[in-house]
Design a protein around this motif. Structure first.
Motif, mmCIF file in Angstrom:
data_model
loop_
_atom_site.group_PDB
_atom_site.id
_atom_site.type_symbol
_atom_site.label_atom_id
_atom_site.label_comp_id
_atom_site.label_asym_id
_atom_site.label_seq_id
_atom_site.Cartn_x
_atom_site.Cartn_y
_atom_site.Cartn_z
ATOM 1 N N ILE A 18 0.813 -1.221 0.000
ATOM 2 C CA ILE A 18 0.000 0.000 0.000
ATOM 3 C C ILE A 18 0.841 1.263 0.000
ATOM 4 C CG2 ILE A 18 -1.710 1.307 1.339
ATOM 5 C CD1 ILE A 18 -2.837 -1.436 2.265
ATOM 6 N N GLU A 19 1.835 1.337 0.887
ATOM 7 C CA GLU A 19 2.615 2.568 1.039
ATOM 8 C C GLU A 19 3.739 2.699 0.017
ATOM 9 O OE1 GLU A 19 1.781 5.002 3.132
ATOM 10 O OE2 GLU A 19 0.052 3.776 3.691
ATOM 11 N N GLU A 20 4.295 1.585 -0.426
ATOM 12 C CA GLU A 20 5.447 1.657 -1.330
ATOM 13 C C GLU A 20 5.108 1.291 -2.770
ATOM 14 O OE1 GLU A 20 8.836 0.810 2.099
ATOM 15 O OE2 GLU A 20 8.590 -0.632 0.478
ATOM 16 N N GLU A 21 4.135 0.403 -2.955
ATOM 17 C CA GLU A 21 3.766 0.006 -4.318
ATOM 18 C C GLU A 21 2.525 0.719 -4.818
ATOM 19 O OE1 GLU A 21 3.479 -4.239 -4.204
ATOM 20 O OE2 GLU A 21 5.635 -4.528 -3.849
ATOM 21 N N GLY A 22 1.850 1.455 -3.921
ATOM 22 C CA GLY A 22 0.711 2.280 -4.334
ATOM 23 C C GLY A 22 -0.619 1.573 -4.449
ATOM 24 N N ALA A 23 -0.745 0.366 -3.906
ATOM 25 C CA ALA A 23 -2.026 -0.340 -3.958
ATOM 26 C C ALA A 23 -3.024 0.291 -2.981
ATOM 27 C CB ALA A 23 -1.821 -1.814 -3.616
ATOM 28 N N ALA A 24 -4.304 0.130 -3.262
ATOM 29 C CA ALA A 24 -5.335 0.671 -2.374
ATOM 30 C C ALA A 24 -5.632 -0.282 -1.226
ATOM 31 C CB ALA A 24 -6.608 0.952 -3.164
ATOM 32 N N PHE A 25 -5.311 -1.548 -1.422
ATOM 33 C CA PHE A 25 -5.598 -2.575 -0.414
ATOM 34 C C PHE A 25 -4.587 -3.699 -0.563
ATOM 35 C CE2 PHE A 25 -8.320 -3.165 -4.150
ATOM 36 C CZ PHE A 25 -7.868 -4.395 -4.601
ATOM 37 N N TYR A 26 -4.683 -4.681 0.329
ATOM 38 C CA TYR A 26 -3.780 -5.828 0.260
ATOM 39 C C TYR A 26 -4.590 -7.098 0.082
ATOM 40 C CZ TYR A 26 -0.213 -9.270 1.342
ATOM 41 O OH TYR A 26 0.643 -10.328 1.265
ATOM 42 N N ASP A 27 -4.173 -7.898 -0.873
ATOM 43 C CA ASP A 27 -4.849 -9.165 -1.150
ATOM 44 C C ASP A 27 -4.194 -10.267 -0.320
ATOM 45 O OD1 ASP A 27 -6.039 -11.428 -2.101
ATOM 46 O OD2 ASP A 27 -5.552 -11.071 -4.222
ATOM 47 N N PRO A 28 -4.907 -10.835 0.668
ATOM 48 C CA PRO A 28 -4.327 -11.893 1.523
ATOM 49 C C PRO A 28 -3.839 -13.105 0.734
ATOM 50 C CG PRO A 28 -6.391 -11.079 2.441
ATOM 51 C CD PRO A 28 -6.272 -10.508 1.056
ATOM 52 N N ALA A 29 -4.355 -13.282 -0.480
ATOM 53 C CA ALA A 29 -3.943 -14.433 -1.289
ATOM 54 C C ALA A 29 -2.453 -14.382 -1.607
ATOM 55 C CB ALA A 29 -4.757 -14.476 -2.581
ATOM 56 N N ARG A 30 -1.855 -13.177 -1.564
ATOM 57 C CA ARG A 30 -0.420 -13.053 -1.835
ATOM 58 C C ARG A 30 0.404 -13.779 -0.782
ATOM 59 N NH1 ARG A 30 0.917 -6.837 -3.413
ATOM 60 N NH2 ARG A 30 3.012 -7.749 -3.468
ATOM 61 N N MET A 31 -0.163 -13.924 0.423
ATOM 62 C CA MET A 31 0.520 -14.671 1.474
ATOM 63 C C MET A 31 -0.129 -16.032 1.693
ATOM 64 S SD MET A 31 1.324 -11.733 4.362
ATOM 65 C CE MET A 31 2.320 -12.839 5.387
ATOM 66 N N THR A 69 6.512 -1.533 12.287
ATOM 67 C CA THR A 69 6.903 -2.924 12.035
ATOM 68 C C THR A 69 7.929 -3.012 10.918
ATOM 69 O OG1 THR A 69 4.706 -3.669 12.752
ATOM 70 C CG2 THR A 69 6.036 -5.227 11.512
ATOM 71 N N ILE A 70 7.699 -2.292 9.809
ATOM 72 C CA ILE A 70 8.659 -2.338 8.699
ATOM 73 C C ILE A 70 9.962 -1.671 9.108
ATOM 74 C CG2 ILE A 70 8.101 -0.164 7.503
ATOM 75 C CD1 ILE A 70 8.479 -3.590 5.800
ATOM 76 N N ARG A 71 9.873 -0.668 9.979
ATOM 77 C CA ARG A 71 11.083 -0.004 10.489
ATOM 78 C C ARG A 71 11.932 -0.993 11.277
ATOM 79 N NH1 ARG A 71 13.729 4.430 12.652
ATOM 80 N NH2 ARG A 71 14.041 4.399 14.896
ATOM 81 N N ARG A 72 11.296 -1.762 12.169
ATOM 82 C CA ARG A 72 12.042 -2.743 12.967
ATOM 83 C C ARG A 72 12.682 -3.799 12.075
ATOM 84 N NH1 ARG A 72 7.460 -2.095 16.566
ATOM 85 N NH2 ARG A 72 6.471 -3.954 15.694
ATOM 86 N N HIS A 73 11.964 -4.233 11.056
ATOM 87 C CA HIS A 73 12.498 -5.270 10.166
ATOM 88 C C HIS A 73 13.743 -4.767 9.436
ATOM 89 C CE1 HIS A 73 12.594 -8.587 7.288
ATOM 90 N NE2 HIS A 73 12.773 -7.670 6.344
ATOM 91 N N ARG A 74 13.682 -3.559 8.920
ATOM 92 C CA ARG A 74 14.805 -3.045 8.125
ATOM 93 C C ARG A 74 15.986 -2.645 8.990
ATOM 94 N NH1 ARG A 74 11.007 -0.163 3.439
ATOM 95 N NH2 ARG A 74 10.413 -2.177 2.507
ATOM 96 N N LEU A 75 15.721 -2.232 10.226
ATOM 97 C CA LEU A 75 16.831 -1.995 11.154
ATOM 98 C C LEU A 75 17.511 -3.316 11.493
ATOM 99 C CD1 LEU A 75 15.317 0.620 13.623
ATOM 100 C CD2 LEU A 75 17.225 0.996 12.058
ATOM 101 N N LYS A 124 15.899 -0.050 0.343
ATOM 102 C CA LYS A 124 14.532 0.384 0.631
ATOM 103 C C LYS A 124 14.539 1.328 1.836
ATOM 104 C CE LYS A 124 12.551 -3.906 -1.159
ATOM 105 N NZ LYS A 124 11.760 -5.124 -0.842
ATOM 106 N N PRO A 125 13.638 2.324 1.836
ATOM 107 C CA PRO A 125 13.661 3.321 2.912
ATOM 108 C C PRO A 125 13.287 2.741 4.272
ATOM 109 C CG PRO A 125 11.719 3.611 1.537
ATOM 110 C CD PRO A 125 12.584 2.597 0.842
ATOM 111 N N ILE A 126 13.980 3.214 5.304
ATOM 112 C CA ILE A 126 13.628 2.883 6.684
ATOM 113 C C ILE A 126 12.837 4.063 7.241
ATOM 114 C CG2 ILE A 126 14.492 2.397 9.009
ATOM 115 C CD1 ILE A 126 17.009 1.239 7.743
ATOM 116 N N PRO A 127 11.567 3.883 7.579
ATOM 117 C CA PRO A 127 10.799 5.007 8.130
ATOM 118 C C PRO A 127 11.517 5.584 9.347
ATOM 119 C CG PRO A 127 9.347 3.168 7.613
ATOM 120 C CD PRO A 127 10.753 2.656 7.462
#
Length: 217
Positions: A18-31, A69-75, A124-127
């Motif tokens: 959503i924030e980096e690829e510009g999607a409006a929502f997330y499709d759970p099927a991707r996971m 969460t993404i910040r912790r992962h990238r750190l 990739k950016p770290i918030p």
């Protein structure tokens, strides 16, 4: 906010989509998530996401939690690859395990130790966190190589960054250990520093591998 590891992984995937690829929502099927997935129920129960027509949408609180969460992962990726020198898939795997231990406050200490990095090892950016803004405002560079010190400046050793086991052993024998105080006595033509009551001389290449935190007297 304490979430299960699976719930945090969903927030990470949502943030990227959503924030980096510009999607409006997330499709759970991707996971490959089932419709009755427990982690999705956890996120909706805590009002972090909404499930509409089978798709996941951020609520405002969830967007902020996803950012953390993404910040912790990238750190964690920076720590594994830059400090522990664990590269590639193994580095990614270890970072995924370690990120869940970076609870509120621990991520701030790690960010400061890493000198407030702007990107992960993959570019990739770290918030940024509050600590990053405060460091910029105060001109505090956090943890830096010993080569950034001025003669007479005192610091605390944060870590040694070297792939050479012989260099590591040499520095440790000098007392260059995390937590020890270090004073730079001279920076030219060689670096001379004091640890405890002992004084040592090293070249520039080795001095660059000693990372220290400034201490104001």
């Amino acid at each position: 906010m304490k979430l299960s590891e699976h719930a945090e992984e969903i927030l990470e995937a949502m943030w990227i989509a959503i924030e980096e690829e510009g999607a409006a929502f997330y499709d759970p099927a991707r996971m490959e998530l089932p419709e009755d997935d427990a982690a999705c129920r956890e996120l909706t129960a805590k009002s972090l996401v909404e499930l509409r027509h089978g798709m996941l949408y951020f609520r405002q609180e969830g967007r902020e939690e996803g950012k953390k969460t993404i910040r912790r992962h990238r750190l964690a990726e920076r720590l594994m690859m830059d400090v522990f020198n664990i590269k590639g898939e193994e580095g990614d795997s270890k970072a995924c395990q370690f990120e869940h231990l970076l609870n509120e406050g621990v991520d701030t200490k790690l960010c400061t130790m890493l000198n407030h990095p702007a990107t992960c090892p993959h570019g990739k950016p770290i918030p940024p966190g509050d600590c990053c803004a405060e460091a910029r405002q105060q001109g505090d560079l956090g943890v830096v190589p010993l080569t950034e010190f001025r003669s007479g400046q005192e610091g605390e050793i944060a870590y040694i960054q070297t792939e050479d086991s012989k260099k590591m052993q040499k520095l440790m024998a000098m007392g260059v250990l995390p937590g020890n105080r270090i004073i730079l006595a001279q920076s030219f033509p060689s670096y001379i520093f004091r640890v405890g009551f002992s004084e040592f001389a090293i070249d520039t290449a080795l001095a660059r591998e000693i990372f220290v935190r400034r201490i104001e007297r």
